[in-house]
Design an enzyme around this catalytic site. Structure first.
Site, PDB file in Angstrom:
ATOM      1  N   LYS A   1       5.301   2.592   7.505  1.00 14.15           N
ATOM      2  CA  LYS A   1       5.615   3.934   7.023  1.00 14.15           C
ATOM      3  C   LYS A   1       5.393   4.177   5.525  1.00 14.15           C
ATOM      4  CE  LYS A   1       6.577   6.032  10.699  1.00 14.15           C
ATOM      5  NZ  LYS A   1       5.193   5.866  11.137  1.00 14.15           N
TER       6      LYS A   1
ATOM      7  N   PRO B   1       7.962  -2.954   5.761  1.00 16.96           N
ATOM      8  CA  PRO B   1       6.690  -2.547   6.366  1.00 16.96           C
ATOM      9  C   PRO B   1       6.672  -2.527   7.898  1.00 16.96           C
ATOM     10  CG  PRO B   1       6.493  -4.727   5.375  1.00 16.96           C
ATOM     11  CD  PRO B   1       7.842  -4.217   5.012  1.00 16.96           C
TER      12      PRO B   1
ATOM     13  N   TYR C   1       6.630   6.284  15.362  1.00 17.00           N
ATOM     14  CA  TYR C   1       5.524   5.438  14.916  1.00 17.00           C
ATOM     15  C   TYR C   1       4.291   6.269  14.576  1.00 17.00           C
ATOM     16  CZ  TYR C   1       2.620   1.267  14.520  1.00 17.00           C
ATOM     17  OH  TYR C   1       1.793   0.277  14.033  1.00 17.00           O
TER      18      TYR C   1
ATOM     19  N   HIS D   1      -6.114   3.913  17.234  1.00 13.37           N
ATOM     20  CA  HIS D   1      -5.329   3.107  18.172  1.00 13.37           C
ATOM     21  C   HIS D   1      -4.387   4.005  18.971  1.00 13.37           C
ATOM     22  CE1 HIS D   1      -5.671  -1.300  16.629  1.00 13.37           C
ATOM     23  NE2 HIS D   1      -6.840  -0.723  16.789  1.00 13.37           N
TER      24      HIS D   1
ATOM     25  N   TYR E   1       3.312  -6.790  17.789  1.00 11.20           N
ATOM     26  CA  TYR E   1       4.559  -7.025  17.042  1.00 11.20           C
ATOM     27  C   TYR E   1       5.400  -7.982  17.881  1.00 11.20           C
ATOM     28  CZ  TYR E   1       3.751  -2.827  14.091  1.00 11.20           C
ATOM     29  OH  TYR E   1       3.254  -1.899  13.206  1.00 11.20           O
TER      30      TYR E   1
HETATM   31  P1  RFL Z   1       1.602   2.112  -5.452  1.00 13.67           P
HETATM   32  O1  RFL Z   1       0.547   1.811  -4.449  1.00 13.67           O
HETATM   33  O2  RFL Z   1       2.534   1.026  -5.825  1.00 13.67           O
HETATM   34  O3  RFL Z   1       0.847   2.642  -6.757  1.00 13.67           O
HETATM   35  C1  RFL Z   1       1.529   2.839  -7.984  1.00 13.67           C
HETATM   36  C2  RFL Z   1       0.534   2.857  -9.115  1.00 13.67           C
HETATM   37  O4  RFL Z   1       1.265   3.075 -10.340  1.00 13.67           O
HETATM   38  C3  RFL Z   1       0.832   2.156 -11.325  1.00 13.67           C
HETATM   39  N1  RFL Z   1       1.944   1.903 -12.259  1.00 13.67           N
HETATM   40  C4  RFL Z   1       1.999   2.362 -13.524  1.00 13.67           C
HETATM   41  N2  RFL Z   1       1.172   3.131 -14.219  1.00 13.67           N
HETATM   42  C5  RFL Z   1       1.521   3.417 -15.500  1.00 13.67           C
HETATM   43  N3  RFL Z   1       2.654   2.964 -16.095  1.00 13.67           N
HETATM   44  C6  RFL Z   1       3.520   2.185 -15.417  1.00 13.67           C
HETATM   45  N4  RFL Z   1       4.641   1.722 -15.983  1.00 13.67           N
HETATM   46  C7  RFL Z   1       3.216   1.866 -14.067  1.00 13.67           C
HETATM   47  N5  RFL Z   1       3.825   1.133 -13.111  1.00 13.67           N
HETATM   48  C8  RFL Z   1       3.049   1.164 -12.030  1.00 13.67           C
HETATM   49  C9  RFL Z   1       0.394   0.919 -10.552  1.00 13.67           C
HETATM   50  O5  RFL Z   1      -0.565   0.160 -11.299  1.00 13.67           O
HETATM   51  C10 RFL Z   1      -0.208   1.541  -9.295  1.00 13.67           C
HETATM   52  O6  RFL Z   1      -1.598   1.762  -9.404  1.00 13.67           O
HETATM   53  O7  RFL Z   1       2.514   3.340  -5.006  1.00 13.67           O
HETATM   54  P2  RFL Z   1       2.147   4.635  -4.092  1.00 13.67           P
HETATM   55  O8  RFL Z   1       0.895   5.285  -4.589  1.00 13.67           O
HETATM   56  O9  RFL Z   1       3.386   5.428  -3.991  1.00 13.67           O
HETATM   57  O10 RFL Z   1       1.760   4.050  -2.658  1.00 13.67           O
HETATM   58  C11 RFL Z   1       2.726   3.430  -1.846  1.00 13.67           C
HETATM   59  C12 RFL Z   1       2.067   2.382  -0.941  1.00 13.67           C
HETATM   60  O11 RFL Z   1       1.279   1.522  -1.752  1.00 13.67           O
HETATM   61  C13 RFL Z   1       3.090   1.574  -0.149  1.00 13.67           C
HETATM   62  O12 RFL Z   1       4.122   2.400   0.330  1.00 13.67           O
HETATM   63  C14 RFL Z   1       2.455   0.856   1.064  1.00 13.67           C
HETATM   64  O13 RFL Z   1       1.545  -0.125   0.649  1.00 13.67           O
HETATM   65  C15 RFL Z   1       3.530   0.206   1.947  1.00 13.67           C
HETATM   66  N6  RFL Z   1       2.967  -0.548   3.087  1.00 13.67           N
HETATM   67  C16 RFL Z   1       2.547   0.089   4.235  1.00 13.67           C
HETATM   68  N7  RFL Z   1       2.598   1.436   4.334  1.00 13.67           N
HETATM   69  C17 RFL Z   1       2.124   2.075   5.449  1.00 13.67           C
HETATM   70  O14 RFL Z   1       2.202   3.320   5.517  1.00 13.67           O
HETATM   71  N8  RFL Z   1       1.554   1.400   6.517  1.00 13.67           N
HETATM   72  C18 RFL Z   1       1.455   0.038   6.492  1.00 13.67           C
HETATM   73  O15 RFL Z   1       0.890  -0.516   7.423  1.00 13.67           O
HETATM   74  C19 RFL Z   1       1.990  -0.669   5.346  1.00 13.67           C
HETATM   75  N9  RFL Z   1       1.912  -2.002   5.271  1.00 13.67           N
HETATM   76  C20 RFL Z   1       2.895  -1.943   3.016  1.00 13.67           C
HETATM   77  C21 RFL Z   1       2.359  -2.649   4.144  1.00 13.67           C
HETATM   78  C22 RFL Z   1       3.310  -2.643   1.875  1.00 13.67           C
HETATM   79  C23 RFL Z   1       3.228  -4.017   1.847  1.00 13.67           C
HETATM   80  N10 RFL Z   1       3.676  -4.672   0.667  1.00 13.67           N
HETATM   81  C24 RFL Z   1       2.875  -5.596  -0.047  1.00 13.67           C
HETATM   82  C25 RFL Z   1       4.861  -4.212   0.004  1.00 13.67           C
HETATM   83  C26 RFL Z   1       2.277  -4.025   4.118  1.00 13.67           C
HETATM   84  C27 RFL Z   1       2.735  -4.715   2.994  1.00 13.67           C
HETATM   85  C28 RFL Z   1       2.667  -6.222   3.031  1.00 13.67           C
HETATM   86  C1  PHB Z   2      -1.079  -4.019   8.213  1.00 12.11           C
HETATM   87  O1  PHB Z   2      -2.103  -4.027   8.899  1.00 12.11           O
HETATM   88  O2  PHB Z   2      -1.088  -4.403   7.021  1.00 12.11           O
HETATM   89  C2  PHB Z   2       0.200  -3.577   8.800  1.00 12.11           C
HETATM   90  C3  PHB Z   2       0.203  -3.013  10.071  1.00 12.11           C
HETATM   91  C4  PHB Z   2       1.389  -2.596  10.631  1.00 12.11           C
HETATM   92  C5  PHB Z   2       2.572  -2.742   9.921  1.00 12.11           C
HETATM   93  C6  PHB Z   2       2.572  -3.280   8.645  1.00 12.11           C
HETATM   94  C7  PHB Z   2       1.378  -3.700   8.073  1.00 12.11           C
HETATM   95  O3  PHB Z   2       3.745  -2.356  10.498  1.00 12.11           O
END
Ligand code: RFL
Ligand code: PHB
Length: 390
Positions: free
Chosen positions: A297, A293, A385, A72, A201
């Site tokens: 990032k 989110p 971004y 994109h 957005y």
């Molecule tokens: P994770 O993905 O939470 O993985 C952690 C792992 O550790 C395990 N764990 C344990 N294992 C052993 N013992 C324990 N006590 C444990 N506790 C936990 C878990 O089972 C899991 O497998 O962390 P990690 O790897 O640091 O990754 C971080 C990302 O997942 C997170 O920052 C992103 O998803 C955030 N996020 C977004 N980030 C972006 O860069 N671009 C996006 O577009 C974006 N959109 C989002 C998002 C997060 C969202 N939510 C649900 C918070 C959109 C949403 C809605």
């Molecule tokens: C997504 O596609 O899940 C998404 C995209 C952009 C954001 C957050 C989440 O800023």
């Protein structure tokens, strides 16, 4: 059992670190308390910075991402019934982002790890990092009722915000900084075509909305909702109606509705723990910091932490230097705080805050107007971004 690095957590940060280390000949074991299917079922991020894409390539896991991900060059900021395109590519001298779901990225890294024969333990109970203050740390856990221990040189805490790693550090050994926002995001995933070619957005008097996607046939949409909202109160129809209301007419007309196959509410929070290293225990990703989110990032910050940590381990094992290890926390945090600022700012200009004063509302409108009239302002948004340099 003994290895060089035990990684707690098989999310994107743990898997990426594990894959990079394995390719550099540094032995590692990943231990996660969840099952593989559970981890693969978590719908989260969708936007990858170029640095994250590069790391996936370095990890040898980028092939499917390049084939199926969508580049994109910009996105839309919608407000006041109109939208304004942020030309990421033009404003940043040719940089762009990649649309590729966290579920897919996780699957690619897991598959690659299995092919390489690197060990992962899933469904481990009572995972605990131990003795990391000294020179001989280990990770203890139970599996099927049997106690296990893995001795190692280092422990990488990649276990997310609710993980055990940060909780194992004495309270007085770190400081935390937190901001909780008074709303959440209600998100759905549906097999319908996206509203537009690029992300939208939207700032609307009824609240923020985001139209995102996973492919040309799969949409990911979010709407701002009050805290305490119950998912059961949101039928698909109610979600689609509310989404349409928050978009400018030309986008609302193009919303194709259909049954959702995932629907969840995420609270919004900013959180940073300092430092990110406790002698032989290192935190990376959501274990050390959380961002709302809005700036896309979270996953990208997890990747930049992994980049610094991987370099530090390589320096330690290959160059016999601890300089990278000693610098890890400060290097990672310098980048983290800039992304925390950007995510807070994007959240502040795009959401409707309960009990906002008229003054704050006017400032928000002025921020958005400034972005549309000043290429300096739009450039500052764009460079953040697409991702600041590592
Ligand atoms: P994770 O993905 O939470 O993985 C952690 C792992 O550790 C395990 N764990 C344990 N294992 C052993 N013992 C324990 N006590 C444990 N506790 C936990 C878990 O089972 C899991 O497998 O962390 P990690 O790897 O640091 O990754 C971080 C990302 O997942 C997170 O920052 C992103 O998803 C955030 N996020 C977004 N980030 C972006 O860069 N671009 C996006 O577009 C974006 N959109 C989002 C998002 C997060 C969202 N939510 C649900 C918070 C959109 C949403 C809605
Ligand atoms: C997504 O596609 O899940 C998404 C995209 C952009 C954001 C957050 C989440 O800023």
């Amino acid at each position: 059992m003994r290895t060089q690095v035990v990684i707690i957590g098989s999310g994107p940060s743990g898997l990426l670190l594990g894959q990079l280390l394995a390719r550099a000949g540094i032995a590692n074991v990943i231990v996660d308390h969840a099952s593989k299917d559970h981890i693969l079922g978590r719908v989260r991020a969708g936007v990858l910075e170029e640095g994250t894409v590069r790391l996936m390539d370095e990890a040898g896991s980028g092939a499917r991402m390049h084939a199926e991900g969508i580049a994109h060059d910009g996105f839309s900021l919608a407000f006041d019934g109109r939208d304004h395109r942020i030309d990421l590519f033009g404003l940043t001298g040719g940089r762009r982002v990649m649309i590729y779901g966290q579920m897919e990225l996780t699957r690619d890294l897991m598959d690659q790890r299995e092919r390489a024969g690197a060990p992962s333990v899933y469904e481990a109970e009572s995972v605990t990092p131990r003795d990391f203050e000294g020179d001989a740390p280990h990770v203890a856990y139970r599996k099927n009722g049997i106690a296990h221990r893995i001795d190692c040189d280092f422990i990488a805490g990649c276990d997310g915000f609710h993980g055990v790693s940060r909780r194992s550090v004495p309270q007085n050994a770190f400081r935390s900084f937190e901001k909780v926002y008074p709303f959440g995001w209600l998100g759905i995933l549906a097999d319908v075509p996206p509203v537009d070619d690029e992300l939208v957005y939207a700032n609307h008097p009824r609240g923020f909305a985001l139209c995102s996607m996973r492919s040309h046939t799969r949409s990911r949409h979010y709407i701002q909702c009050p805290l305490g909202e119950k998912i059961g109160d949101w039928s698909d129809q109610r979600f689609w109606d509310e989404l349409r209301r928050r978009l400018p007419a030309h986008h609302a007309e193009r919303v194709v509705t259909g049954p959702s196959f995932e629907k969840s509410i995420a609270p919004l929070r900013s959180f940073v723990a300092e430092p990110m290293r406790f002698n032989r225990l290192f935190l990376a990703g959501d274990a050390a910091h959380i961002v709302p989110p809005t700036g896309a990032k979270g996953l990208n910050l997890a990747a930049s932490d992994v980049h610094y940590l991987f370099e530090a381990f390589v320096e330690h094992y290959q160059d016999r230097s601890n300089a990278g290890i000693d610098a890890y926390s400060a290097r990672a945090l310098a980048r983290v705080w800039k992304a925390v600022r950007f995510s807070w700012w994007m959240t502040t200009i795009l959401h409707r805050f309960p009990e906002t004063s008229e003054f704050d509302q006017k400032i928000q409108e002025a921020e958005l107007a400034y972005l549309t009239h000043s290429s300096a302002a739009a450039t500052a948004l764009a460079e953040n971004y697409v991702g600041l340099p590592f």
